[in-house]
Scaffold this motif. Structure first.
Motif, short mmCIF file in Angstrom:
data_model
loop_
_atom_site.label_atom_id
_atom_site.label_comp_id
_atom_site.label_asym_id
_atom_site.label_seq_id
_atom_site.Cartn_x
_atom_site.Cartn_y
_atom_site.Cartn_z
N THR A 31 40.82 23.94 196.21
CA THR A 31 41.78 22.96 195.82
C THR A 31 41.83 21.67 196.51
OG1 THR A 31 43.50 24.09 197.06
CG2 THR A 31 43.19 24.72 194.63
N ARG A 32 41.68 21.78 197.92
CA ARG A 32 41.77 20.50 198.56
C ARG A 32 40.59 19.76 198.35
NH1 ARG A 32 42.58 21.93 204.76
NH2 ARG A 32 44.75 21.75 203.92
N GLN A 33 39.34 20.27 198.12
CA GLN A 33 38.28 19.43 197.84
C GLN A 33 38.52 18.47 196.39
OE1 GLN A 33 35.29 22.18 197.84
NE2 GLN A 33 34.66 21.79 199.98
N ILE A 34 39.13 19.30 195.37
CA ILE A 34 39.37 18.78 194.28
C ILE A 34 40.39 17.82 194.18
CG2 ILE A 34 40.31 19.05 191.94
CD1 ILE A 34 39.20 22.06 192.14
N ALA A 35 41.52 17.68 195.29
CA ALA A 35 42.50 16.88 195.39
C ALA A 35 41.98 15.54 196.05
CB ALA A 35 43.72 17.55 196.05
N VAL A 36 41.25 15.74 196.99
CA VAL A 36 40.76 14.52 197.56
C VAL A 36 39.83 13.68 196.60
CG1 VAL A 36 38.97 13.79 199.42
CG2 VAL A 36 40.77 15.40 199.86
N GLU A 37 38.80 14.55 195.71
CA GLU A 37 37.86 13.73 194.80
C GLU A 37 38.69 13.29 193.74
OE1 GLU A 37 34.14 15.14 192.57
OE2 GLU A 37 34.46 15.98 194.59
N GLN A 38 39.92 13.77 193.35
CA GLN A 38 40.61 13.31 192.38
C GLN A 38 41.70 12.49 192.61
OE1 GLN A 38 40.08 13.43 188.68
NE2 GLN A 38 38.16 14.15 189.51
N SER A 39 42.20 12.15 193.76
CA SER A 39 43.37 11.48 194.60
C SER A 39 44.63 12.08 193.86
CB SER A 39 43.18 10.04 194.16
OG SER A 39 42.03 9.74 194.89
N ILE A 40 44.73 13.57 193.99
CA ILE A 40 46.07 13.90 193.60
C ILE A 40 46.31 15.05 194.38
CG2 ILE A 40 45.79 13.56 191.03
CD1 ILE A 40 44.50 16.25 190.43
N SER A 41 47.46 15.55 194.39
CA SER A 41 47.90 16.65 195.50
C SER A 41 47.48 18.10 195.05
CB SER A 41 49.49 16.75 195.67
OG SER A 41 49.99 17.18 194.16
N LYS A 42 47.48 18.83 196.20
CA LYS A 42 46.95 20.19 196.31
C LYS A 42 47.74 20.90 194.96
CE LYS A 42 47.02 21.39 200.38
NZ LYS A 42 46.93 22.36 201.70
N GLY A 43 48.96 20.76 195.23
CA GLY A 43 50.12 21.48 194.23
C GLY A 43 49.75 21.30 192.83
N THR A 44 49.32 19.82 192.51
CA THR A 44 49.03 19.40 191.10
C THR A 44 47.59 20.00 190.76
OG1 THR A 44 50.26 17.33 191.59
CG2 THR A 44 48.65 17.58 189.61
N VAL A 45 46.91 20.21 191.76
CA VAL A 45 45.45 20.77 191.24
C VAL A 45 45.72 22.29 190.99
CG1 VAL A 45 43.36 21.37 192.28
CG2 VAL A 45 44.20 19.15 192.69
N HIS A 46 46.36 23.01 191.81
CA HIS A 46 46.98 24.30 191.76
C HIS A 46 47.65 24.51 190.23
CE1 HIS A 46 48.91 28.11 192.22
NE2 HIS A 46 48.21 28.33 192.73
N ASN A 47 48.56 23.83 190.02
CA ASN A 47 49.15 23.99 188.82
C ASN A 47 48.25 23.49 187.43
OD1 ASN A 47 51.27 23.97 186.80
ND2 ASN A 47 51.89 21.86 187.06
N ILE A 48 47.54 22.56 187.83
CA ILE A 48 46.45 22.45 186.53
C ILE A 48 45.36 23.52 186.36
CG2 ILE A 48 44.16 21.22 185.75
CD1 ILE A 48 45.77 18.47 187.27
N SER A 49 44.96 24.22 187.42
CA SER A 49 43.92 25.32 187.55
C SER A 49 44.58 26.55 186.88
CB SER A 49 43.34 25.47 188.74
OG SER A 49 44.03 25.78 189.62
N THR A 50 45.90 26.81 187.41
CA THR A 50 46.48 28.14 187.00
C THR A 50 47.23 28.19 185.65
OG1 THR A 50 48.53 27.62 188.53
CG2 THR A 50 46.60 29.05 189.28
#
Length: 86
Positions: A31-50
């Protein structure tokens, strides 16, 4: 009237599809790698993925419980060898 605090991040379909594409390209991406690549927070990435994409951990419980008997016996044989004990 604007209020103090963290602004609500709206996840649009482009962000969701970009996260989905990254996960499909590399299932081991964090999630950290996705957050850095998309310039969004880890929590947002986690929310999107789950919540939005309904991804979850698939391998958390699967190894010893679902093995056939011959694979369990082979695994026990490896564990009981002298090389493994040293």
């Amino acid at each position: 009237m604007p209020r103090p605090g963290k602004a609500h991040v709206v996840t649009n379909s482009a962000t969701i599809s970009a996260v989905n594409e990254l996960i499909r390209q590399n299932r081991r991406i964090t999630t950290r790698q996705i957050a850095v690549e998309q310039s969004i927070s880890k929590g947002t990435v986690h929310n999107i993925s789950t919540k939005k994409l309904a991804y979850g951990k698939a391998c958390a419980h699967c190894v010893p419980k679902h093995m056939p008997e011959n694979q369990k016996m082979a695994r026990m044989g490896v564990c009981l060898t002298q090389e493994f004990l040293h």
